[in-house]
Design a protein around this motif. Structure first.
Motif, PDB file in Angstrom:
ATOM      1  N   GLY A 195       0.794  -1.221   0.000  1.00 21.29           N
ATOM      2  CA  GLY A 195       0.000   0.000   0.000  1.00 21.29           C
ATOM      3  C   GLY A 195       0.826   1.270   0.000  1.00 21.29           C
ATOM      4  O   GLY A 195       2.047   1.251   0.170  1.00 21.29           O
ATOM      5  N   GLU A 196       0.125   2.373  -0.221  1.00 18.10           N
ATOM      6  CA  GLU A 196       0.775   3.686  -0.177  1.00 18.10           C
ATOM      7  C   GLU A 196      -0.207   4.710   0.348  1.00 18.10           C
ATOM      8  O   GLU A 196      -1.420   4.484   0.338  1.00 18.10           O
ATOM      9  CB  GLU A 196       1.278   4.089  -1.568  1.00 18.10           C
ATOM     10  CG  GLU A 196       0.195   4.156  -2.603  1.00 18.10           C
ATOM     11  CD  GLU A 196       0.733   4.556  -3.977  1.00 18.10           C
ATOM     12  OE1 GLU A 196       1.874   4.997  -4.068  1.00 18.10           O
ATOM     13  OE2 GLU A 196      -0.044   4.431  -4.926  1.00 18.10           O
ATOM     14  N   GLY A 197       0.338   5.821   0.809  1.00 19.10           N
ATOM     15  CA  GLY A 197      -0.523   6.856   1.368  1.00 19.10           C
ATOM     16  C   GLY A 197       0.307   7.987   1.940  1.00 19.10           C
ATOM     17  O   GLY A 197       1.430   8.243   1.492  1.00 19.10           O
ATOM     18  N   MET A 198      -0.259   8.649   2.948  1.00 16.75           N
ATOM     19  CA  MET A 198       0.371   9.840   3.500  1.00 16.75           C
ATOM     20  C   MET A 198       0.342   9.791   5.026  1.00 16.75           C
ATOM     21  O   MET A 198      -0.690   9.473   5.610  1.00 16.75           O
ATOM     22  CB  MET A 198      -0.419  11.066   3.023  1.00 16.75           C
ATOM     23  CG  MET A 198       0.089  12.382   3.535  1.00 16.75           C
ATOM     24  SD  MET A 198       1.428  13.042   2.559  1.00 16.75           S
ATOM     25  CE  MET A 198       0.525  13.658   1.159  1.00 16.75           C
ATOM     26  N   PHE A 221       4.054  16.615   6.624  1.00 18.10           N
ATOM     27  CA  PHE A 221       3.474  15.500   5.873  1.00 18.10           C
ATOM     28  C   PHE A 221       4.585  14.722   5.172  1.00 18.10           C
ATOM     29  O   PHE A 221       5.592  15.287   4.746  1.00 18.10           O
ATOM     30  CB  PHE A 221       2.487  16.029   4.816  1.00 18.10           C
ATOM     31  CG  PHE A 221       1.158  16.477   5.377  1.00 18.10           C
ATOM     32  CD1 PHE A 221       1.014  16.868   6.696  1.00 18.10           C
ATOM     33  CD2 PHE A 221       0.030  16.497   4.563  1.00 18.10           C
ATOM     34  CE1 PHE A 221      -0.217  17.281   7.198  1.00 18.10           C
ATOM     35  CE2 PHE A 221      -1.204  16.907   5.058  1.00 18.10           C
ATOM     36  CZ  PHE A 221      -1.315  17.292   6.372  1.00 18.10           C
ATOM     37  N   LEU A 222       4.356  13.404   5.020  1.00 13.10           N
ATOM     38  CA  LEU A 222       5.333  12.519   4.381  1.00 13.10           C
ATOM     39  C   LEU A 222       4.584  11.434   3.614  1.00 13.10           C
ATOM     40  O   LEU A 222       3.743  10.743   4.204  1.00 13.10           O
ATOM     41  CB  LEU A 222       6.162  11.826   5.464  1.00 13.10           C
ATOM     42  CG  LEU A 222       7.587  12.255   5.732  1.00 13.10           C
ATOM     43  CD1 LEU A 222       8.114  11.532   6.965  1.00 13.10           C
ATOM     44  CD2 LEU A 222       8.483  11.970   4.549  1.00 13.10           C
ATOM     45  N   ARG A 235      13.965   9.809   5.094  1.00 11.94           N
ATOM     46  CA  ARG A 235      13.073  10.875   4.630  1.00 11.94           C
ATOM     47  C   ARG A 235      12.440  11.574   5.836  1.00 11.94           C
ATOM     48  O   ARG A 235      11.791  10.931   6.656  1.00 11.94           O
ATOM     49  CB  ARG A 235      11.990  10.301   3.719  1.00 11.94           C
ATOM     50  CG  ARG A 235      12.490   9.976   2.303  1.00 11.94           C
ATOM     51  CD  ARG A 235      11.959   8.683   1.760  1.00 11.94           C
ATOM     52  NE  ARG A 235      10.523   8.579   1.765  1.00 11.94           N
ATOM     53  CZ  ARG A 235       9.877   7.409   1.822  1.00 11.94           C
ATOM     54  NH1 ARG A 235      10.547   6.277   1.860  1.00 11.94           N
ATOM     55  NH2 ARG A 235       8.564   7.374   1.815  1.00 11.94           N
ATOM     56  N   ALA A 236      12.661  12.874   5.918  1.00  7.66           N
ATOM     57  CA  ALA A 236      12.053  13.695   6.972  1.00  7.66           C
ATOM     58  C   ALA A 236      10.895  14.470   6.344  1.00  7.66           C
ATOM     59  O   ALA A 236      10.839  14.616   5.117  1.00  7.66           O
ATOM     60  CB  ALA A 236      13.092  14.648   7.541  1.00  7.66           C
ATOM     61  N   PRO A 239       8.844  12.861  12.967  1.00  6.90           N
ATOM     62  CA  PRO A 239       8.661  11.544  12.358  1.00  6.90           C
ATOM     63  C   PRO A 239       9.565  11.393  11.138  1.00  6.90           C
ATOM     64  O   PRO A 239       9.915  12.394  10.504  1.00  6.90           O
ATOM     65  CB  PRO A 239       7.181  11.548  11.951  1.00  6.90           C
ATOM     66  CG  PRO A 239       6.843  12.983  11.762  1.00  6.90           C
ATOM     67  CD  PRO A 239       7.714  13.771  12.688  1.00  6.90           C
ATOM     68  N   TRP A 240       9.936  10.171  10.812  1.00  6.46           N
ATOM     69  CA  TRP A 240      10.796   9.942   9.656  1.00  6.46           C
ATOM     70  C   TRP A 240      10.543   8.561   9.074  1.00  6.46           C
ATOM     71  O   TRP A 240       9.909   7.720   9.708  1.00  6.46           O
ATOM     72  CB  TRP A 240      12.271  10.138  10.010  1.00  6.46           C
ATOM     73  CG  TRP A 240      12.776   9.391  11.194  1.00  6.46           C
ATOM     74  CD1 TRP A 240      12.612   9.727  12.516  1.00  6.46           C
ATOM     75  CD2 TRP A 240      13.551   8.170  11.208  1.00  6.46           C
ATOM     76  NE1 TRP A 240      13.238   8.804  13.326  1.00  6.46           N
ATOM     77  CE2 TRP A 240      13.822   7.840  12.561  1.00  6.46           C
ATOM     78  CE3 TRP A 240      14.059   7.346  10.208  1.00  6.46           C
ATOM     79  CZ2 TRP A 240      14.567   6.713  12.937  1.00  6.46           C
ATOM     80  CZ3 TRP A 240      14.815   6.220  10.579  1.00  6.46           C
ATOM     81  CH2 TRP A 240      15.046   5.920  11.920  1.00  6.46           C
ATOM     82  N   ILE A 241      11.056   8.358   7.857  1.00  7.56           N
ATOM     83  CA  ILE A 241      10.808   7.103   7.130  1.00  7.56           C
ATOM     84  C   ILE A 241      12.108   6.589   6.530  1.00  7.56           C
ATOM     85  O   ILE A 241      12.927   7.365   6.025  1.00  7.56           O
ATOM     86  CB  ILE A 241       9.753   7.330   6.009  1.00  7.56           C
ATOM     87  CG1 ILE A 241       8.370   7.571   6.628  1.00  7.56           C
ATOM     88  CG2 ILE A 241       9.701   6.147   5.050  1.00  7.56           C
ATOM     89  CD1 ILE A 241       7.261   7.856   5.634  1.00  7.56           C
TER      90      ILE A 241
END
Ligand SMILES: [Fe+2]
Length: 383
Positions: free
Chosen positions: A129-132, A139-140, A200-201, A245-247
Protein backbone atom coordinates in the motif's frame (compact mmCIF):
# COMPACT_ATOMS: atom_id res chain seq x y z
CA UNK A 1 16.64 11.43 15.03
CA UNK A 2 20.35 12.20 15.25
CA UNK A 3 20.16 15.14 12.85
CA UNK A 4 18.74 18.64 12.84
CA UNK A 5 15.62 19.43 10.82
CA UNK A 6 13.67 22.65 10.35
CA UNK A 7 10.35 23.35 8.65
CA UNK A 8 8.30 26.54 8.35
CA UNK A 9 8.88 29.81 10.18
CA UNK A 10 10.68 30.07 13.54
CA UNK A 11 12.15 33.03 15.46
CA UNK A 12 15.91 33.63 15.47
CA UNK A 13 16.18 32.86 19.20
CA UNK A 14 14.35 30.28 21.29
CA UNK A 15 11.87 31.55 23.90
CA UNK A 16 11.64 35.06 22.42
CA UNK A 17 8.65 37.03 21.13
CA UNK A 18 7.38 35.65 17.83
CA UNK A 19 4.32 37.49 16.56
CA UNK A 20 1.39 36.46 14.40
CA UNK A 21 0.17 38.83 11.64
CA UNK A 22 -2.48 40.23 14.05
CA UNK A 23 0.20 41.16 16.61
CA UNK A 24 -0.54 38.34 19.07
CA UNK A 25 2.18 35.88 20.03
CA UNK A 26 2.62 32.42 18.52
CA UNK A 27 2.51 29.75 21.23
CA UNK A 28 5.81 27.93 21.70
CA UNK A 29 5.78 24.23 22.63
CA UNK A 30 8.89 22.30 23.62
CA UNK A 31 8.96 18.56 22.88
CA UNK A 32 11.72 17.31 25.18
CA UNK A 33 12.76 13.75 25.95
CA UNK A 34 14.36 12.03 28.96
CA UNK A 35 13.76 14.97 31.28
CA UNK A 36 15.15 17.78 29.07
CA UNK A 37 18.35 15.72 28.74
CA UNK A 38 18.02 14.20 25.26
CA UNK A 39 16.73 15.19 21.81
CA UNK A 40 14.12 17.94 21.55
CA UNK A 41 12.18 20.11 19.13
CA UNK A 42 10.52 23.52 19.50
CA UNK A 43 7.21 24.09 17.68
CA UNK A 44 5.22 27.31 17.25
CA UNK A 45 1.40 27.13 17.29
CA UNK A 46 -1.33 29.53 16.26
CA UNK A 47 -3.39 28.39 19.29
CA UNK A 48 -2.41 27.61 22.90
CA UNK A 49 -1.63 23.86 22.63
CA UNK A 50 -2.72 23.12 26.23
CA UNK A 51 -6.25 24.46 25.64
CA UNK A 52 -8.43 21.34 25.97
CA UNK A 53 -12.10 21.77 25.15
CA UNK A 54 -13.31 18.50 26.73
CA UNK A 55 -12.37 14.85 27.32
CA UNK A 56 -14.99 12.17 26.71
CA UNK A 57 -16.01 9.96 29.64
CA UNK A 58 -15.90 6.78 27.54
CA UNK A 59 -12.39 5.26 27.64
CA UNK A 60 -11.42 2.44 25.28
CA UNK A 61 -9.26 -0.31 26.79
CA UNK A 62 -6.83 -1.50 24.08
CA UNK A 63 -4.82 -3.89 26.30
CA UNK A 64 -3.75 -7.09 24.50
CA UNK A 65 -5.55 -10.18 25.82
CA UNK A 66 -3.15 -13.04 26.56
CA UNK A 67 -3.53 -16.58 25.22
CA UNK A 68 -1.40 -18.82 27.44
CA UNK A 69 -0.47 -21.51 24.93
CA UNK A 70 2.81 -22.77 26.37
CA UNK A 71 6.34 -23.19 25.09
CA UNK A 72 6.77 -24.23 21.44
CA UNK A 73 7.77 -22.75 18.08
CA UNK A 74 4.82 -20.96 16.51
CA UNK A 75 3.71 -20.06 13.00
CA UNK A 76 0.92 -17.53 12.50
CA UNK A 77 -0.67 -17.11 9.08
CA UNK A 78 -1.75 -13.52 8.39
CA UNK A 79 -2.05 -13.73 4.58
CA UNK A 80 -5.85 -13.95 4.79
CA UNK A 81 -6.20 -11.05 7.22
CA UNK A 82 -9.43 -9.15 6.49
CA UNK A 83 -9.64 -5.46 5.73
CA UNK A 84 -11.16 -3.93 8.82
CA UNK A 85 -11.68 -0.56 10.53
CA UNK A 86 -8.86 2.01 10.30
CA UNK A 87 -5.10 2.45 10.91
CA UNK A 88 -5.59 2.49 14.69
CA UNK A 89 -8.80 0.58 15.46
CA UNK A 90 -7.89 -2.09 12.87
CA UNK A 91 -4.68 -3.10 14.67
CA UNK A 92 -4.65 -6.71 15.81
CA UNK A 93 -1.98 -7.40 18.47
CA UNK A 94 -0.27 -10.76 17.94
CA UNK A 95 2.67 -10.72 20.39
CA UNK A 96 3.58 -8.51 23.31
CA UNK A 97 5.63 -7.98 26.43
CA UNK A 98 6.34 -4.94 28.59
CA UNK A 99 8.74 -3.50 25.95
CA UNK A 100 6.79 -3.93 22.72
CA UNK A 101 3.42 -4.78 21.21
CA UNK A 102 3.53 -6.23 17.68
CA UNK A 103 0.30 -6.00 15.65
CA UNK A 104 -0.87 -6.63 12.11
CA UNK A 105 -3.33 -4.30 10.40
CA UNK A 106 -5.21 -4.05 7.09
CA UNK A 107 -7.21 -0.85 7.46
CA UNK A 108 -10.32 -0.48 5.35
CA UNK A 109 -11.55 3.03 6.22
CA UNK A 110 -9.83 6.38 6.68
CA UNK A 111 -9.30 7.95 10.11
CA UNK A 112 -11.86 10.68 10.87
CA UNK A 113 -9.86 11.78 13.93
CA UNK A 114 -6.24 12.44 14.92
CA UNK A 115 -4.10 10.14 17.07
CA UNK A 116 -1.32 10.51 19.61
CA UNK A 117 0.44 7.58 21.24
CA UNK A 118 1.60 9.04 24.55
CA UNK A 119 3.26 5.86 25.86
CA UNK A 120 5.06 4.32 22.90
CA UNK A 121 7.14 5.19 19.87
CA UNK A 122 5.55 3.60 16.80
CA UNK A 123 7.42 1.75 14.04
CA UNK A 124 5.11 0.83 11.16
CA UNK A 125 6.36 -1.48 8.38
CA UNK A 126 4.35 -0.94 5.20
CA UNK A 127 4.17 -4.38 3.61
CA UNK A 128 1.62 -3.26 0.99
CA UNK A 129 0.00 0.00 0.00
CA UNK A 130 0.77 3.69 -0.18
CA UNK A 131 -0.52 6.86 1.37
CA UNK A 132 0.37 9.84 3.50
CA UNK A 133 1.52 10.36 7.07
CA UNK A 134 -0.05 13.65 8.13
CA UNK A 135 1.36 15.10 11.36
CA UNK A 136 1.79 18.32 13.29
CA UNK A 137 5.49 18.00 12.28
CA UNK A 138 4.67 17.88 8.56
CA UNK A 139 3.47 15.50 5.87
CA UNK A 140 5.33 12.52 4.38
CA UNK A 141 4.32 10.13 1.58
CA UNK A 142 4.69 6.46 2.42
CA UNK A 143 4.94 3.43 0.14
CA UNK A 144 5.56 -0.33 0.14
CA UNK A 145 8.66 -1.27 2.11
CA UNK A 146 8.71 1.84 4.28
CA UNK A 147 9.46 1.80 7.96
CA UNK A 148 7.55 4.78 9.37
CA UNK A 149 8.98 5.97 12.70
CA UNK A 150 6.61 8.12 14.77
CA UNK A 151 8.08 9.20 18.13
CA UNK A 152 5.62 9.30 21.02
CA UNK A 153 3.27 12.25 21.53
CA UNK A 154 3.41 13.40 17.91
CA UNK A 155 -0.15 14.01 16.69
CA UNK A 156 -0.83 12.27 13.40
CA UNK A 157 -3.25 10.70 10.99
CA UNK A 158 -2.49 8.08 8.32
CA UNK A 159 -4.31 8.31 5.01
CA UNK A 160 -4.19 5.51 2.46
CA UNK A 161 -4.36 5.81 -1.33
CA UNK A 162 -4.05 2.07 -2.00
CA UNK A 163 -4.95 -0.76 0.38
CA UNK A 164 -2.32 -1.17 3.11
CA UNK A 165 -1.03 -4.25 4.91
CA UNK A 166 1.00 -3.21 7.94
CA UNK A 167 3.18 -4.65 10.68
CA UNK A 168 3.12 -2.32 13.69
CA UNK A 169 5.57 -2.18 16.62
CA UNK A 170 4.67 -0.05 19.65
CA UNK A 171 7.83 0.42 21.68
CA UNK A 172 7.86 1.46 25.34
CA UNK A 173 11.32 2.96 24.80
CA UNK A 174 12.65 5.21 22.02
CA UNK A 175 13.28 3.65 18.59
CA UNK A 176 16.80 4.54 17.41
CA UNK A 177 19.36 3.73 14.76
CA UNK A 178 21.78 1.14 16.24
CA UNK A 179 24.45 2.80 18.35
CA UNK A 180 27.29 0.85 16.76
CA UNK A 181 26.42 2.42 13.37
CA UNK A 182 26.88 5.95 14.76
CA UNK A 183 29.89 8.09 15.69
CA UNK A 184 30.14 10.20 18.86
CA UNK A 185 28.14 12.97 17.15
CA UNK A 186 25.30 10.68 16.05
CA UNK A 187 26.27 10.52 12.37
CA UNK A 188 25.83 7.15 10.67
CA UNK A 189 29.26 5.64 9.93
CA UNK A 190 30.77 4.13 6.76
CA UNK A 191 30.02 0.56 7.87
CA UNK A 192 26.33 1.32 8.51
CA UNK A 193 24.02 -0.42 5.99
CA UNK A 194 22.16 2.87 5.56
CA UNK A 195 22.85 6.55 6.13
CA UNK A 196 21.14 9.91 6.47
CA UNK A 197 20.61 10.14 2.68
CA UNK A 198 18.19 7.21 2.96
CA UNK A 199 16.09 8.84 5.69
CA UNK A 200 13.07 10.87 4.63
CA UNK A 201 12.05 13.70 6.97
CA UNK A 202 8.84 15.74 6.56
CA UNK A 203 9.20 18.14 3.64
CA UNK A 204 5.88 19.96 3.78
CA UNK A 205 4.25 21.60 6.77
CA UNK A 206 0.48 21.87 6.67
CA UNK A 207 -0.72 24.72 8.87
CA UNK A 208 -4.43 25.17 9.56
CA UNK A 209 -6.13 28.01 11.45
CA UNK A 210 -9.50 26.23 11.24
CA UNK A 211 -11.79 26.29 14.27
CA UNK A 212 -14.33 23.58 15.07
CA UNK A 213 -14.52 20.35 17.03
CA UNK A 214 -11.36 18.26 16.50
CA UNK A 215 -10.84 14.93 18.24
CA UNK A 216 -7.36 13.67 19.16
CA UNK A 217 -7.44 10.10 20.45
CA UNK A 218 -4.63 9.80 23.00
CA UNK A 219 -3.33 6.36 23.93
CA UNK A 220 -1.88 6.26 27.43
CA UNK A 221 -0.97 2.94 29.08
CA UNK A 222 -3.19 0.93 26.68
CA UNK A 223 -6.22 3.16 27.31
CA UNK A 224 -7.50 5.47 24.58
CA UNK A 225 -8.99 8.83 25.54
CA UNK A 226 -10.91 11.10 23.12
CA UNK A 227 -9.71 14.66 23.70
CA UNK A 228 -11.59 17.52 22.02
CA UNK A 229 -9.95 20.76 20.90
CA UNK A 230 -11.74 23.73 19.33
CA UNK A 231 -8.89 24.30 16.85
CA UNK A 232 -7.17 22.15 14.20
CA UNK A 233 -4.29 20.14 15.77
CA UNK A 234 -2.07 20.95 12.78
CA UNK A 235 -1.74 24.66 13.66
CA UNK A 236 2.09 24.65 13.76
CA UNK A 237 3.67 27.49 11.75
CA UNK A 238 7.22 26.11 12.15
CA UNK A 239 9.53 23.94 14.22
CA UNK A 240 13.12 22.87 14.52
CA UNK A 241 15.09 20.25 16.38
CA UNK A 242 15.88 16.56 16.36
CA UNK A 243 12.38 15.25 17.24
CA UNK A 244 10.12 14.53 14.25
CA UNK A 245 8.66 11.54 12.36
CA UNK A 246 10.80 9.94 9.66
CA UNK A 247 10.81 7.10 7.13
CA UNK A 248 13.38 4.59 5.94
CA UNK A 249 12.61 2.13 3.11
CA UNK A 250 13.77 -1.49 3.48
CA UNK A 251 15.01 -1.47 -0.16
CA UNK A 252 17.56 1.17 0.89
CA UNK A 253 19.13 -1.28 3.37
CA UNK A 254 22.46 -2.32 1.84
CA UNK A 255 23.10 -5.89 3.05
CA UNK A 256 26.45 -6.90 4.53
CA UNK A 257 27.58 -10.27 3.15
CA UNK A 258 30.45 -12.60 4.00
CA UNK A 259 32.63 -15.45 2.81
CA UNK A 260 30.89 -17.68 5.37
CA UNK A 261 27.50 -17.26 7.06
CA UNK A 262 27.06 -13.93 8.83
CA UNK A 263 24.98 -13.71 12.04
CA UNK A 264 21.68 -11.79 12.32
CA UNK A 265 23.18 -8.58 13.82
CA UNK A 266 24.44 -7.65 10.32
CA UNK A 267 20.77 -7.19 9.41
CA UNK A 268 20.03 -4.88 12.35
CA UNK A 269 18.07 -1.79 11.36
CA UNK A 270 16.69 -0.34 14.62
CA UNK A 271 17.31 -0.68 18.33
CA UNK A 272 14.98 0.01 21.22
CA UNK A 273 15.13 -0.89 24.91
CA UNK A 274 14.33 -4.62 25.13
CA UNK A 275 14.31 -5.48 21.44
CA UNK A 276 15.91 -5.02 18.01
CA UNK A 277 14.43 -4.96 14.49
CA UNK A 278 16.39 -6.40 11.55
CA UNK A 279 15.82 -6.35 7.78
CA UNK A 280 16.48 -9.40 5.61
CA UNK A 281 16.78 -8.26 1.98
CA UNK A 282 17.80 -9.85 -1.32
CA UNK A 283 21.56 -10.43 -1.37
CA UNK A 284 24.43 -12.53 -2.65
CA UNK A 285 25.15 -15.54 -0.45
CA UNK A 286 28.35 -16.70 1.21
CA UNK A 287 31.22 -17.18 -1.26
CA UNK A 288 33.55 -19.67 0.47
CA UNK A 289 33.75 -22.72 -1.88
CA UNK A 290 32.43 -24.94 0.93
CA UNK A 291 30.00 -22.39 2.40
CA UNK A 292 26.68 -23.57 3.85
CA UNK A 293 24.47 -20.65 2.85
CA UNK A 294 21.50 -21.21 5.17
CA UNK A 295 21.62 -20.56 8.91
CA UNK A 296 22.86 -23.26 11.26
CA UNK A 297 20.60 -24.45 14.07
CA UNK A 298 20.86 -22.06 16.94
CA UNK A 299 19.75 -21.47 20.48
CA UNK A 300 18.88 -17.84 21.08
CA UNK A 301 19.59 -18.39 24.76
CA UNK A 302 18.24 -15.10 26.09
CA UNK A 303 15.80 -13.88 23.44
CA UNK A 304 12.60 -14.70 21.58
CA UNK A 305 12.93 -14.46 17.79
CA UNK A 306 10.14 -13.33 15.48
CA UNK A 307 10.23 -13.24 11.68
CA UNK A 308 7.65 -11.61 9.40
CA UNK A 309 7.98 -12.96 5.86
CA UNK A 310 7.16 -10.16 3.41
CA UNK A 311 8.37 -11.45 0.05
CA UNK A 312 10.56 -13.98 -1.78
CA UNK A 313 11.76 -17.54 -1.22
CA UNK A 314 12.32 -18.65 2.32
CA UNK A 315 14.15 -21.81 1.51
CA UNK A 316 15.15 -22.78 5.03
CA UNK A 317 11.54 -23.00 6.27
CA UNK A 318 8.75 -25.32 5.14
CA UNK A 319 5.12 -24.20 5.08
CA UNK A 320 5.97 -20.53 5.51
CA UNK A 321 3.70 -18.34 3.42
CA UNK A 322 3.39 -14.72 2.34
CA UNK A 323 2.86 -12.55 5.47
CA UNK A 324 3.53 -15.50 7.80
CA UNK A 325 4.97 -14.81 11.25
CA UNK A 326 7.20 -17.32 13.02
CA UNK A 327 8.07 -17.18 16.70
CA UNK A 328 11.04 -19.16 17.99
CA UNK A 329 11.23 -18.67 21.74
CA UNK A 330 14.37 -18.93 23.83
CA UNK A 331 14.67 -22.38 25.39
CA UNK A 332 14.07 -24.34 22.17
CA UNK A 333 16.76 -24.74 19.50
CA UNK A 334 15.61 -23.73 16.04
CA UNK A 335 17.07 -24.12 12.57
CA UNK A 336 16.55 -25.20 8.97
CA UNK A 337 13.91 -27.77 8.12
CA UNK A 338 15.16 -31.25 7.11
CA UNK A 339 16.69 -31.28 3.63
CA UNK A 340 16.75 -27.51 3.18
CA UNK A 341 20.42 -27.15 4.12
CA UNK A 342 21.50 -29.71 1.50
CA UNK A 343 19.16 -28.14 -1.08
CA UNK A 344 20.74 -24.73 -0.52
CA UNK A 345 24.37 -25.83 -1.12
CA UNK A 346 25.85 -23.99 -4.09
CA UNK A 347 23.15 -21.30 -4.18
CA UNK A 348 24.62 -17.90 -5.00
CA UNK A 349 21.87 -15.52 -3.98
CA UNK A 350 18.64 -15.22 -2.04
CA UNK A 351 15.63 -13.18 -3.06
CA UNK A 352 13.67 -12.27 0.06
CA UNK A 353 12.28 -9.51 2.22
CA UNK A 354 11.65 -10.21 5.88
CA UNK A 355 11.47 -8.21 9.08
CA UNK A 356 12.84 -9.73 12.27
CA UNK A 357 12.24 -8.74 15.87
CA UNK A 358 14.34 -10.19 18.70
CA UNK A 359 13.11 -9.45 22.21
CA UNK A 360 15.10 -9.96 25.38
CA UNK A 361 12.05 -10.55 27.58
CA UNK A 362 9.75 -13.47 26.72
CA UNK A 363 6.85 -12.67 24.40
CA UNK A 364 3.22 -13.41 25.22
CA UNK A 365 0.70 -14.51 22.63
CA UNK A 366 -2.72 -12.90 22.19
CA UNK A 367 -6.16 -14.32 21.64
CA UNK A 368 -5.87 -13.11 18.05
CA UNK A 369 -2.65 -15.14 17.60
CA UNK A 370 -4.73 -18.20 18.46
CA UNK A 371 -6.94 -17.53 15.41
CA UNK A 372 -3.86 -17.38 13.15
CA UNK A 373 -2.03 -20.33 14.67
CA UNK A 374 -0.67 -23.19 12.51
CA UNK A 375 -1.12 -25.86 15.19
CA UNK A 376 1.36 -28.45 13.92
CA UNK A 377 4.23 -26.11 13.02
CA UNK A 378 6.23 -27.19 16.06
CA UNK A 379 6.32 -30.78 14.72
CA UNK A 380 7.43 -29.77 11.22
CA UNK A 381 11.11 -30.66 11.80
CA UNK A 382 10.19 -34.36 11.99
CA UNK A 383 11.34 -36.26 8.89
FE1 LIG B 1 17.00 -17.70 14.20
Amino acid sequence: MPFYHKLGKIPQKRHTQFKQPDGSLYHEELFSTIGFDSILSNAYHINPPAKIDSIEKVIVDASPVEWDAGLRPYHFKTKGLKFELDFITGRKPVLFNSDVIMSVCRPESQMDYFYRNATCDELIFVHEGEGMLESNFGFLDFRKGDYIVIPRSITFRLVHKTAPRLLVFESAGPIKTPKRYRNEFGQLLEHSPYCERDIRAPERLFTSSDKGDFIVKVKKENKIYSVHYDFHPFDVIGYDGFYFPWIFNIDDFMPITGKIHMPPPIHQTFEAPGFVVCSFVSRLLDYHPLAVPVPYSHSNVDSDEVLYYADGNFFSRKGIDYASISLHPGGLTHGPHPGTTEAALGKLETVETAVMMDTFKPLKLTNFARELNDENYYLSWKD
